[in-house]
Scaffold this motif. Structure first.
Motif, short mmCIF file in Angstrom:
data_model
loop_
_atom_site.label_atom_id
_atom_site.label_comp_id
_atom_site.label_asym_id
_atom_site.label_seq_id
_atom_site.Cartn_x
_atom_site.Cartn_y
_atom_site.Cartn_z
N ASN A 111 0.85 -1.30 -0.05
CA ASN A 111 0.10 0.12 -0.10
C ASN A 111 0.84 1.29 -0.06
N GLN A 138 0.94 6.48 4.23
CA GLN A 138 1.53 5.92 5.48
C GLN A 138 2.67 6.75 5.95
N GLU A 143 -4.63 3.75 5.06
CA GLU A 143 -4.61 3.00 3.70
C GLU A 143 -5.59 3.66 2.55
#
Length: 381
Positions: A107, A177, A211
């Motif tokens: 991701n 992230q 995410e």
């Protein structure tokens, strides 16, 4: 007066004409010791000379072989187009020959770096900031950037009622992230606007790394005020959830050029399997060339087919069309931008100040392409 023989008890040695006087015992012992020492010194010198001669000979080149398997990482993002095309059309596997290609989808960058450093993958497509962070943390021992993949294709998209940076105070934003390329870009930009942010999510603006698919749902549910995302997620929030663009990252860079995706390799793997790395780069270059020569419809169809497999469903036609318009596929990692990328990471609190010299190894890329892509003084080209 006549000479008379000396008394044998006189303690004086008599010298007879034509004879050499005997040497004292102590002096003889010293000379013998000196002679032996000289012999030993000559022998030691010969040994040293021999060792030096051997050491001056070229060291044998390390034995390298093609890897039995190449484990490659990438993301389900349009900004990873060369990976999507290269794997789906078999361009990378073809160049690898007998080396097995296996892939893993991530991701965001920090998770991919963790896998790379743990040996779970050997190379990966990734954003530049996680690559920088790994290089800095390992004192240059972990990774090498061996090619660029994509430039552009990242935006801060927000609720329609947000019209300026000032409107973001107290709001909740997301990035893919913590420490990822878009996360760093968001934090650095907010800092330039006078806002304080913290990696724990507190501050003048709350940043919750999330995410990408979850960011879309949270925005649709009204639980998120905006997000700094790569394509196709920025386009999905705009076209599927009613967001608007507050910042297009290209407007923050000279000539609008900023790197979004690069190809990196584990340094140890590269040293042991240079032929495999060269084969990977050949497939990568073919993939970039295909993307730049294919029609818009061909690109959309090919990329959408891979996204359907990795994300569960293809993108709507208008989403992938908008996403592709925002991206430039290129093998140039835009090395000249990396000092600013590092400064942004320092400003964001996700990395520390360091010397990036050595982060690039573009020699094999330049050999494959037959042209010079510059490392901008930050490595070999």
């Amino acid at each position: 007066m006549a000479n008379t023989p000396e008394s044998p008890n006189s303690g004086t040695t008599r010298i007879v004409a034509g004879e050499t006087a005997p040497k004292p015992k102590r002096r003889r012992t010293v000379e013998i010791a000196l002679a032996v020492g000289l012999v030993l010194l000559i022998g030691a010198g010969a040994a040293v000379a021999s060792a030096v001669s051997q050491n001056n000979q070229a060291a044998p080149a390390p034995t390298t072989t093609p890897a039995a398997e190449l484990k490659l990482g990438y993301f389900s993002n349009v900004t990873h187009g060369p990976a999507l095309v290269g794997t789906s059309k078999g361009l990378i596997a073809k160049e690898l020959g007998e080396t097995k290609l296996s892939t893993q989808v991530f991701n965001a960058g920090p998770a991919a770096i963790e896998a790379l450093n743990a040996g779970a993958i050997d190379a990966t497509y990734i954003g530049p900031n996680p690559a920088i962070n790994s290089f800095v943390k390992s004192n240059g021992e972990s990774i090498s950037i061996i090619a660029g993949a994509a430039a552009g294709g990242a935006q801060l998209v927000v609720k329609p009622e947000i019209n300026s940076a000032a409107d973001l105070k107290g709001k909740i934003l997301s990035s893919p992230q913590l420490g990822g390329t878009q996360d760093v870009a968001l934090r650095a930009w907010l800092g330039d606007q006078g806002f304080k942010t913290n990696t724990d999510g507190s501050g003048d603006v709350n940043i919750n790394p999330t995410e990408n698919a979850q960011s879309l749902k949270l925005f649709q549910d009204g639980k998120l005020d905006g997000a700094w995302l790569p394509e196709p997620w920025a386009s999905r929030l705009v076209l599927e959830a009613g967001a608007k663009v507050l910042v297009d990252e290209k407007d923050l860079w000279e000539n609008g050029d900023f790197t979004t995706t690069v190809l990196i390799v584990n340094k140890k793997f590269a040293a042991e399997h240079p032929e495999t790395v060269k084969a990977l780069l050949k497939g990568h270059v073919e993939s970039v060339n295909w993307l730049n020569n294919a029609s818009a419809a061909e690109k959309a169809t090919t990329i959408n087919a891979v996204l359907k497999d990795t994300a569960g469903k293809p993108l709507p036609a208008n989403v992938i069309e908008r996403a592709l318009q925002n991206i430039k596929f290129t093998t140039d990692p835009l090395a000249g931008t990396y000092n600013k990328l590092l400064e942004d990471g320092v400003k964001a609190g996700t990395t520390k100040q360091a010397d990036l010299n050595g982060i690039f190894d573009l020699r094999t890329l330049n050999e494959v392409e037959g042209k010079k892509t510059s490392a901008a003084g930050l490595g070999q080209d």
